[in-house]
Design an enzyme around this catalytic site. Structure first.
Site, PDB file in Angstrom:
ATOM      1  N   ARG A  79       0.725  -1.243   0.054  1.00 56.04           N
ATOM      2  CA  ARG A  79      -0.038  -0.076   0.007  1.00 56.04           C
ATOM      3  C   ARG A  79       0.797   1.389   0.112  1.00 56.04           C
ATOM      4  NH1 ARG A  79      -3.007  -0.569   5.017  1.00 56.04           N
ATOM      5  NH2 ARG A  79      -4.321  -1.999   3.802  1.00 56.04           N
ATOM      6  N   ARG A 148      -0.971   6.375  10.111  1.00 53.57           N
ATOM      7  CA  ARG A 148      -1.147   6.175   8.619  1.00 53.57           C
ATOM      8  C   ARG A 148      -1.511   7.414   7.643  1.00 53.57           C
ATOM      9  NH1 ARG A 148      -3.620  -0.058   8.808  1.00 53.57           N
ATOM     10  NH2 ARG A 148      -2.186  -0.939  10.610  1.00 53.57           N
ATOM     11  N   LYS A 212      -2.306   0.842  15.392  1.00 54.45           N
ATOM     12  CA  LYS A 212      -2.435   1.895  14.608  1.00 54.45           C
ATOM     13  C   LYS A 212      -2.995   3.230  14.849  1.00 54.45           C
ATOM     14  CE  LYS A 212      -6.253  -0.726  12.563  1.00 54.45           C
ATOM     15  NZ  LYS A 212      -7.033  -1.524  11.545  1.00 54.45           N
ATOM     16  N   LYS A 214      -5.011   6.762  12.950  1.00 51.69           N
ATOM     17  CA  LYS A 214      -5.632   7.281  11.808  1.00 51.69           C
ATOM     18  C   LYS A 214      -6.089   8.953  12.132  1.00 51.69           C
ATOM     19  CE  LYS A 214      -6.856   2.719   9.820  1.00 51.69           C
ATOM     20  NZ  LYS A 214      -8.034   1.939   9.541  1.00 51.69           N
ATOM     21  N   CYS A 434     -14.820  -3.693   1.503  1.00 51.64           N
ATOM     22  CA  CYS A 434     -13.348  -4.350   1.669  1.00 51.64           C
ATOM     23  C   CYS A 434     -13.094  -5.466   0.625  1.00 51.64           C
ATOM     24  CB  CYS A 434     -13.015  -4.590   2.994  1.00 51.64           C
ATOM     25  SG  CYS A 434     -13.763  -6.355   3.281  1.00 51.64           S
ATOM     26  N   CYS A 479     -14.794  -9.331   7.278  1.00 53.58           N
ATOM     27  CA  CYS A 479     -14.567  -9.525   8.758  1.00 53.58           C
ATOM     28  C   CYS A 479     -15.069  -8.301   9.751  1.00 53.58           C
ATOM     29  CB  CYS A 479     -13.195  -9.823   8.817  1.00 53.58           C
ATOM     30  SG  CYS A 479     -11.869  -8.537   9.267  1.00 53.58           S
TER      31      CYS A 479
END
Length: 570
Positions: A79, A148, A212, A214, A434, A479
Site C-alpha cells: 500500500r 497512517r 495503528k 488514523k 473491503c 470480517c
C-alpha cells in the site's frame, strides 16, 4: 506493613518484536533474499507492515495446495502513502505501469485515499518499491503501529479554503512519518548506518505506537472522509468569507472489533475542542504522543485510542493533551454536516478549474472485457495536466482540468463510457466493500466480489418502493475489522462465516452515529427478507427529509448508539 504494588502487565509479543527490530529492520532483508520460500519469517511479517506491506496467500488456492503438500501461494499486498489521495498524471502512469508488471493488472483504491497492489510476489517487492520511489512516492508507514495515510476532503468545489486544508493535511502527514532509515536501506539499497550510529524516532520512540493511528480532515458540510471513524479528526471551521479559521478536534474514533468479544467495539470520535489552523500539526503530534505513552501495550485488541479514552474518560484525555501542549484547546466551534458521500460528475472548483468524480465500484481499477477502465485512465493521464484525487469512498477525481482541456477529457470519458455516478442507482454509489477473499487473511466471508450482486437485488426492492433515487449508505466487510467503515453505514454487513453476515442498522447518514446489530449471521435470502418490508415501511411512513438510518431508530428496529462502550453491544 507490607506494601503491595500493582504488577505491570506483560507486553504483547508484537511489542517485543518492535523493540528488538533495530528500528523496523528485523531480518526482512535476509527474508527477501531467501529464494527457497515465497514467505518471510513470522516475526518479520509484523515489521513488514511498517514498510507498507502485508504477507498474504491466495485463499482460493489454499486447500488445493494443502492437498498437494505445497506451501501456500504466498503473495504480498503493498500500500502506498498518499496524503489527501493526490497524485500527478506522471505518478498515475507509473502506478499503472507497476500494476501491469507486478500487481496482476489491477489497482485497488482504498478507503484511506491511496492505492494498494495485491498478488505481488516476494521477489517483486523491491523493484516495485523502487518504481514508486522513482516518482517521489513511498509505502513507508502505510500500515503498522504508526500514523497512517492522512485523509482530507477531496473536492475543492465546496470551499475556497480546500487547498489550504489539503496543505495542512500534507504537513501533518509528513511531520508524523517515521524517521527510521531502515526503509531506504532495505528497499532502495541506501547505505546502512555505521556501527557507532543509531536511528532516532523523535516522536514515536523505539516502540512506536501501541496500535495503528488514523487521522482525517473534513470540510463541512460534507463529511466525505468519515472524520468520526478516525483516532483523530479535524473539522475545518471556515468563516463566511471562505477563509479557514481553524479546526475542531475530535478524538477516539475507530472501526475494528472482534466477534463475540463485548470488550471490543467500534466508536465514533468525540469532539473535544478547537485549535487555530497554525496549531493543527502541534495538536496532531501531541494527541499521538498521549496515546503513545498511555495506550495499552499488553493487549492489542485493547490498544487503540478509543479504549484509552473510554478507560480514562474524555475529560482526562483532553486535560492530558492540554498538559502535553502547554496550552489549552478552546471550546469547539459550531459546524454542520449534511452528507458523507462523493459529489459525482463535473463540478467547478473555487480555483476556476473542473473536477470530474468517477464512480469506481469498490475501488477496483482494471480492464473488464466490456469496460476498459484501466486503459481509459491511462489515456487520460497521458493528456491531463492537472491531478488525480482518490476519495475516501474509493472513487477517483480527475482534478484541475482547465476550460481548454475539458473537451479532450470529456471525449475520452465518452469514448470509454466511464461512469460518473449518474448511470448508477443512489444505493450503488453509496456502497462500499473491503477486499476480503481471496487475498485477505482475516476474511470470514466475501465482500468486494459479492456486494455488487446484493446491491442489484436491493435495487429491485428500492425501485418497487419508489426509492430508487434516495441515497442510503450500504457497506460490507468480510470480517469485523471494519476496513470499509461498515459501522457507520445505514445498512452494514459484516462477515461471520462463508455466506453469512451480521446485519447492522441505524447509523447516521452523515457518519456521526454508529449503527447497531439487528440480525446475526444471516444469508442473502434472510437479508432480503428482513430489509424488504423495512424499506417498504420507510417509503410509506418516513417524515419529510428523514434518512433511512434515522427512521429505523425512530421506529424502534434498533436503539440509537449514543455511547459506544455502553450501547453498541447493549
Amino acid at each position: 506493613m507490607t506494601q503491595t504494588t500493582t504488577p505491570t502487565p506483560a507486553r504483547s509479543e508484537v511489542e517485543k518484536i518492535k523493540e528488538a527490530s533495530n528500528y523496523l529492520r528485523g531480518t526482512i532483508a535476509a527474508g527477501l533474499a531467501d529464494a527457497l520460500t515465497g514467505a518471510i519469517a513470522e516475526k518479520d511479517t509484523q515489521l513488514l507492515k511498517f514498510h507498507g506491506s502485508y504477507m498474504q496467500d491466495d485463499r482460493d488456492l489454499r486447500l488445493e495446495r494443502q492437498k498437494q503438500k505445497l506451501e501456500p501461494a504466498y503473495q504480498f499486498m503493498i500500500r502506498l502513502r498518499m496524503a489527501g489521495g493526490v497524485c500527478t498524471p506522471a505518478q498515475w502512469l507509473k502506478l499503472d505501469e507497476l500494476a501491469q508488471r507486478y500487481g496482476g493488472n489491477t489497482i485497488r483504491l482504498t478507503t484511506r485515499q491511496t492505492v494498494q497492489y495485491h498478488n505481488v510476489l516476494k521477489h517483486q517487492l523491491r523493484p516495485l518499491v523502487r518504481g514508486i520511489d522513482e516518482v517521489a512516492m513511498t509505502s513507508i508507514a502505510a500500515c503498522g503501529d504508526v500514523n497512517r495515510n492522512v485523509l482530507s476532503s477531496s473536492n475543492p468545489f465546496q470551499s475556497p479554503a480546500h487547498q489550504e486544508v489539503t496543505d495542512w493535511c500534507i504537513k501533518i502527514d509528513q511531520h508524523l512519518r517515521p524517521q527510521t532509515t531502515a526503509y531506504r536501506e532495505i528497499w532502495l539499497g541506501e547505505k546502512r548506518l555505521g556501527a557507532d550510529q543509531e536511528d532516532h524516532e523523535p516522536i514515536y520512540g523505539k516502540l512506536y505506537l501501541p496500535r495503528k493511528f488514523k487521522i482525517a480532515i473534513a470540510i463541512p458540510p460534507n463529511n466525505d472522509v468519515d472524520v468520526f471513524a478516525n483516532d483523530l479528526g479535524f473539522i475545518a471551521i471556515i468563516d463566511a468569507a471562505g477563509k479557514l479559521q481553524g479546526f475542531n478536534v475530535a478524538i477516539g474514533g475507530g472501526m475494528g472489533m472482534t466477534h463475540g468479544d463485548a470488550a471490543t467495539y467500534p466508536r465514533a470520535a468525540t469532539v473535544i475542542g478547537y485549535c487555530a489552523a497554525d496549531k493543527v500539526v502541534e495538536v496532531a503530534e501531541n494527541v499521538l504522543k498521549v496515546q503513545r505513552d498511555f495506550g495499552d501495550r499488553s493487549n492489542r485488541k485493547h490498544a487503540r485510542l478509543k479504549y484509552t479514552i473510554d478507560d480514562r474518560s474524555v475529560e482526562w484525555y483532553r486535560d492530558e493533551l492540554n498538559r502535553y501542549l502547554g496550552w489549552s484547546l478552546e471550546a469547539a466551534r459550531p459546524y454542520a454536516f449534511t452528507t458523507n458521500g462523493d459529489q459525482y460528475g463535473w463540478l467547478k472548483g473555487s480555483d476556476e478549474r473542473w473536477y470530474l468524480t468517477l464512480f469506481i465500484q469498490n475501488g477496483r481499477i482494471k480492464d473488464w472485457h466490456d469496460y476498459p477502465l484501466m486503459t481509459a485512465l491511462r489515456e487520460i493521464a497521458k493528456v491531463h495536466s492537472g491531478d488525480f484525487r482518490i476519495t475516501a469512498n474509493q472513487n477517483l477525481i480527475i482534478g484541475g482540468v482547465t476550460d481548454a482541456q475539458k473537451p479532450r477529457i470529456e471525449a475520452l470519458v465518452k469514448q470509454y463510457r466511464l461512469l460518473d455516478g449518474s448511470q448508477q442507482s443512489a444505493l450503488r454509489v453509496n456502497s462500499m466493500a473491503c477486499v476480503a477473499f481471496p487475498t485477505c487473511g482475516l476474511a470470514l466471508a466475501e465482500s468486494e466480489r459479492y456486494l455488487p450482486d446484493l446491491v442489484t437485488k436491493l435495487e429491485d426492492v428500492l425501485r418497487e418502493a419508489g426509492l430508487a433515487d434516495d441515497p442510503i449508505t450500504i457497506r460490507m466487510t468480510g470480517c469485523p475489522n471494519g476496513c470499509a467503515r461498515p459501522y457507520l453505514a445505514e445498512i452494514g454487513l459484516v462477515g461471520r462465516s462463508p455466506g453469512k453476515y451480521n446485519l447492522y442498522l441505524g447509523a447516521g447518514f452523515t457518519g456521526d452515529r454508529l449503527n447497531k446489530l439487528y440480525k446475526e449471521s444471516v444469508g442473502e435470502e434472510q437479508i432480503l427478507a428482513e430489509l424488504t418490508p423495512l424499506i417498504q415501511r420507510y417509503a410509506k411512513e418516513r417524515e419529510a427529509g428523514e434518512k433511512f438510518g434515522d427512521f429505523v431508530v425512530r421506529k424502534g428496529y434498533v436503539k440509537a448508539v449514543i455511547e459506544a462502550s455502553r450501547d453498541f453491544h447493549g
